[in-house]
Motif scaffolding. Structure first.
Motif, short mmCIF file in Angstrom:
data_model
loop_
_atom_site.label_atom_id
_atom_site.label_comp_id
_atom_site.label_asym_id
_atom_site.label_seq_id
_atom_site.Cartn_x
_atom_site.Cartn_y
_atom_site.Cartn_z
N GLY A 106 16.31 -10.24 11.78
CA GLY A 106 14.99 -10.09 12.17
C GLY A 106 14.23 -8.94 11.76
N GLU A 107 14.91 -8.14 10.84
CA GLU A 107 14.05 -6.88 10.22
C GLU A 107 13.33 -7.41 8.88
OE1 GLU A 107 13.41 -4.15 11.69
OE2 GLU A 107 14.39 -4.90 13.35
N PHE A 108 12.37 -6.92 8.64
CA PHE A 108 11.69 -7.19 7.09
C PHE A 108 12.41 -6.45 6.01
CE2 PHE A 108 8.00 -6.24 4.27
CZ PHE A 108 7.80 -7.53 3.81
N SER A 139 0.74 -1.15 -0.16
CA SER A 139 0.02 0.06 0.00
C SER A 139 0.82 1.34 0.07
CB SER A 139 -0.77 0.18 1.28
OG SER A 139 -0.17 0.16 2.55
N ASP A 140 2.15 1.13 0.04
CA ASP A 140 3.01 2.37 -0.09
C ASP A 140 3.27 2.96 -1.42
OD1 ASP A 140 5.37 3.93 0.18
OD2 ASP A 140 6.27 2.65 1.76
N PRO A 141 2.71 4.00 -1.67
CA PRO A 141 2.86 4.55 -3.08
C PRO A 141 4.41 4.73 -3.55
CG PRO A 141 2.18 6.24 -1.67
CD PRO A 141 2.34 4.89 -0.73
N ARG A 142 5.16 4.60 -2.78
CA ARG A 142 6.74 4.70 -3.34
C ARG A 142 7.28 3.03 -3.84
NH1 ARG A 142 9.80 5.78 2.12
NH2 ARG A 142 7.95 4.46 2.84
N VAL A 143 6.31 2.27 -3.38
CA VAL A 143 6.40 0.79 -3.85
C VAL A 143 5.53 0.46 -5.11
CG1 VAL A 143 6.24 -1.51 -3.26
CG2 VAL A 143 7.29 -0.09 -1.40
N TRP A 144 4.60 1.10 -5.17
CA TRP A 144 3.36 0.62 -6.29
C TRP A 144 3.33 1.83 -7.14
CZ3 TRP A 144 -0.23 4.29 -7.18
CH2 TRP A 144 -0.83 4.85 -6.00
N LEU A 167 10.83 -4.40 -2.40
CA LEU A 167 11.54 -4.03 -1.16
C LEU A 167 11.00 -2.79 -0.54
CD1 LEU A 167 15.13 -4.58 -2.61
CD2 LEU A 167 13.82 -6.34 -1.31
N SER A 168 11.20 -3.01 0.84
CA SER A 168 10.83 -1.68 1.70
C SER A 168 11.75 -0.59 1.28
CB SER A 168 11.01 -2.23 3.12
OG SER A 168 10.85 -1.26 4.07
N PRO A 169 11.05 0.68 0.97
CA PRO A 169 12.12 1.65 0.43
C PRO A 169 13.08 1.85 1.32
CG PRO A 169 9.64 2.14 0.25
CD PRO A 169 9.66 0.78 1.19
N PRO A 170 13.23 1.86 2.78
CA PRO A 170 14.56 2.15 3.29
C PRO A 170 15.56 0.87 2.97
CG PRO A 170 12.69 2.12 5.09
CD PRO A 170 12.17 1.61 3.67
#
Length: 185
Positions: free
Chosen positions: A76-78, A32-37, A98-101
């Motif tokens: 342990g971090e996603f 749902s993160d606009p940076r990702v989609w 991937l998560s933006p960070p």
């Protein structure tokens, strides 16, 4: 039957495992993160039920095909998701988000290498492919770094944007039947 070593794999930095229902919140946040989609609006999730169905589909792919998408973890971090899933019975399709960070750190290549290796182990006769929308330069660079080469460029079937152009990459030439299945659906 799924090879237990594929269900949970490790790379140099990552633990890759089959998605679990408990991953719903983090996967919904990712999709749902606009940076990702943003580069691929069709992948946007607006409702956690959509993400829940996706997790169910991924888990079913593991049971049916012996390979699918993993969640990726470091310490342990996603980190995100990635893997190969069987597409239309004619190819493995490589995917990752991937998560933006975590962008720009080589995680996509690390996940891609593990996924391509697992696909070749599972069913080496099938090509490994990747789809992306033209203009998604970050994904383009990541896919090219996996060693896949562009085999097709054309309209993105099913996309409500008539100007959307889909790129198809593969680790080998595709048969006309496979190319048709992968580009007309």
């Amino acid at each position: 039957m799924t090879d237990p070593q594929l269900r949970e794999s490790t790379t140099r930095r990552l633990i890759l495992r089959v998605p679990e229902p408990d991953d719903l919140g983090r996967l919904f946040d990712l999709y749902s993160d606009p940076r990702v989609w943003g580069p691929d609006p069709l992948s946007r999730h607006e409702d956690p039920a959509q993400t829940e169905r996706m997790i169910g589909n991924w888990r079913a792919a593991w049971e049916r095909d012996g390979l699918g998408m993993w969640t990726a973890w470091e310490g342990g971090e996603f980190v995100g998701i990635g893997g190969c899933f069987l597409r239309y019975g004619v190819a493995w399709n490589l995917g990752f988000r991937l998560s933006p960070p975590r962008w720009g750190r080589g995680y996509a290549q690390e996940i891609g290498a593990a996924a391509i290796g697992a696909a070749r182990q599972r069913r080496p006769e099938l090509p490994v492919t990747a789809y992306l929308l033209e203009g998604n330069d970050q994904s383009l660079r990541a896919v090219e770094r996996t060693g896949l080469g562009r085999v097709w460029r054309g309209p993105d079937a099913g996309n409500p944007d008539p100007g959307a152009i889909r790129l198809l990459y593969s680790d080998r030439p595709l048969t006309p039947a496979a190319l048709k299945a992968l580009t007309e659906n």
